[in-house]
Design an enzyme around this catalytic site. Structure first.
Site, PDB file in Angstrom:
ATOM      1  N   PHE A 163       0.847  -1.267  -0.085  1.00 53.03           N
ATOM      2  CA  PHE A 163      -0.144   0.029  -0.091  1.00 53.03           C
ATOM      3  C   PHE A 163       0.869   1.310  -0.066  1.00 53.03           C
ATOM      4  O   PHE A 163       1.628   1.628   0.955  1.00 53.03           O
ATOM      5  CB  PHE A 163      -0.959   0.060   1.422  1.00 53.03           C
ATOM      6  CG  PHE A 163      -1.894   1.162   1.122  1.00 53.03           C
ATOM      7  CD1 PHE A 163      -3.081   0.928   0.581  1.00 53.03           C
ATOM      8  CD2 PHE A 163      -1.438   2.367   1.808  1.00 53.03           C
ATOM      9  CE1 PHE A 163      -3.903   2.294   0.275  1.00 53.03           C
ATOM     10  CE2 PHE A 163      -2.354   3.426   1.548  1.00 53.03           C
ATOM     11  CZ  PHE A 163      -3.526   3.338   0.758  1.00 53.03           C
ATOM     12  N   LYS A 191       2.782  11.841   6.670  1.00 52.41           N
ATOM     13  CA  LYS A 191       1.928  11.799   7.792  1.00 52.41           C
ATOM     14  C   LYS A 191       2.280  12.466   9.145  1.00 52.41           C
ATOM     15  O   LYS A 191       1.960  13.634   9.333  1.00 52.41           O
ATOM     16  CB  LYS A 191       1.811  10.208   8.226  1.00 52.41           C
ATOM     17  CG  LYS A 191       0.827   9.508   7.028  1.00 52.41           C
ATOM     18  CD  LYS A 191       0.245   8.042   7.579  1.00 52.41           C
ATOM     19  CE  LYS A 191      -0.324   7.372   6.305  1.00 52.41           C
ATOM     20  NZ  LYS A 191      -1.571   7.942   5.894  1.00 52.41           N
ATOM     21  N   ASP A 245       9.424   2.984   1.900  1.00 50.55           N
ATOM     22  CA  ASP A 245       8.279   3.947   2.103  1.00 50.55           C
ATOM     23  C   ASP A 245       7.972   3.811   3.765  1.00 50.55           C
ATOM     24  O   ASP A 245       7.331   2.797   3.983  1.00 50.55           O
ATOM     25  CB  ASP A 245       7.015   3.333   1.297  1.00 50.55           C
ATOM     26  CG  ASP A 245       5.785   4.080   1.698  1.00 50.55           C
ATOM     27  OD1 ASP A 245       5.765   4.845   2.675  1.00 50.55           O
ATOM     28  OD2 ASP A 245       4.870   3.904   0.859  1.00 50.55           O
TER      29      ASP A 245
END
Length: 404
Positions: free
Chosen positions: A142, A256, A227
């Site tokens: 993801f 984030k 990531d």
């Protein structure tokens, strides 16, 4: 639910695109690890906005930095310099050991920027024939929701009826170094991978996997792109998840928690070769590197370090993981986690994880299901031992509850 809550939900259902299935709670306030709904009920946040609020909700020092900067200057675009960007570069480079920084906004934007950059590096530095660059990714990955990213997803829900997709990606099994070695060709420019697969259910690779991955990428002149948008900035009990195996990525993606939950901020961190290929006009973003974003990110990084949040994540994560493993419930198939990135996977016959999350809501805990049978648990890094124990007590009673 009172009428106002029903009105909120009805209006969302009537006017909003139905691309989410949220838990039925309407939140209106947050502080630290706690959030309150519109009816005044308090909940322990065990999702942290998918790790965007590692520093806790509405951290006062980040808020102060945001308000101060908002009074002075919010946006210039990169057509001009601003007095926050250089300081942001200095501080994030010092914190992470990076040589080059590309500021963007969302995590998906950082991923897309990395894909463009490693392809450009492949053509101009490695010498891959034009149009032939390949990037290796993992099944069950993801990395975001943009068209380029969902094209190499293996989740049918993210792909169906969104094609055609761009070529140039090879998909292998996560945690299998032999599969990576077999997939590498002379046209491979990068391996894009999450240190821990978050949306897949907090899937942790075998010990030594990333050590071998680093060796393979180095030996074949392939850029290792990690990531760390969910795993980075303290979530796993280290500043970056790569540190658990003592490796360094060639390209690291952050987002984030880089804003502490206040403002969209992301960054591509790299060595000189990859980001050094970009020239004026070849890539950019109107809001990327704006002064408000930089001021917020600087404060967000500062409190992580100064307030010992990373070390607390390691301590409380170990406590939480041990407590979850001590729960004796026939519903539990596996408990796994690293730092405060935790998951409880249920046996399929126990039913959907969502219903357990709904019961937890009634007990004052907000958690989220993923992949049908897994409950993700990821509270802010400021959680205390007492709050961990409070949560464990309620999670235990929920997982041992008879739904028959």
């Amino acid at each position: 639910m009172n009428s106002s809550v029903i009105d909120f939900l009805a209006t969302e259902a009537r006017l909003g695109a139905h691309n989410y299935e949220p838990i039925g709670v309407v939140l209106s306030r947050g502080e630290g690890v706690w959030v309150w709904d519109t009816e005044g009920n308090r909940y322990l946040d065990c999702l942290s906005a998918y790790s965007a609020v590692n520093q806790g909700h509405c951290h006062p020092k980040i808020l102060a930095a945001m308000v101060e900067q908002a009074r002075r200057l919010t946006l210039t675009s990169r057509a001009f310099h601003n007095d926050q960007l250089a300081w942001f570069y200095e501080e994030i480079a010092a914190l992470t050991g990076s040589h080059k920084v590309l500021p963007m906004n969302s995590g998906a934007e950082a991923v897309e920027s990395a894909i463009k950059s490693v392809r450009k590096w492949g053509y101009e530095v490695k010498g891959v024939p034009d149009g032939q660059a390949e990037i290796i990714v993992c099944a069950d990955n993801f990395h975001g929701r943009t068209l380029g990213i969902v094209g190499f997803s293996t989740d049918p829900e993210t792909r169906t009826h969104f094609g055609p997709f761009a070529p140039g990606f090879r998909i292998i099994r996560f945690g299998d170094a032999a599969a990576l070695e077999e997939a590498i060709t002379q046209n491979t420019v990068a391996f894009l991978v999450e240190p821990i697969q978050g949306e897949a259910g907090v899937i942790i690779p075998p010990a030594g996997y990333f050590t071998k991955v680093r060796e393979l990428c180095t030996a074949n002149n392939v850029m290792l792109v990690l990531d760390e948008i969910q795993t980075g900035l303290g979530r796993t009990g280290k500043l970056l998840a790569e540190q658990h195996e003592g490796i360094e990525a060639d390209v690291t993606l952050l987002g984030k928690a880089l804003s502490g939950g206040f403002y969209p901020v992301s960054a591509v961190l790299s060595n000189n070769d990859v980001l050094g290929t970009l020239r004026p006009g070849q890539h950019g973003s109107t809001f990327g590197g704006n002064p408000l974003a930089c001021a917020v990110a600087r404060a967000s990084m500062r409190v992580l370090v100064e307030e010992g949040m990373i070390e607390n994540a390691a301590r409380q994560g170990a406590r939480f993981l041990e407590g979850l493993k001590d729960i004796r419930a026939n519903t539990i198939r596996e408990v796994r986690g690293r730092g405060l990135m935790l998951a409880v996977e249920l046996h399929p016959e126990a039913g959907r994880a969502r219903r357990y999350c709904e019961v937890l809501q009634g007990k004052g805990i907000l958690a989220k299901d993923t992949h049908e049978h897994t409950i993700r648990i990821a509270p802010p890094l400021v959680i205390t031992s007492d709050e961990v124990d409070w949560a464990l007590e309620r999670i235990a009673t929920t997982l041992t509850q008879d739904f028959s």
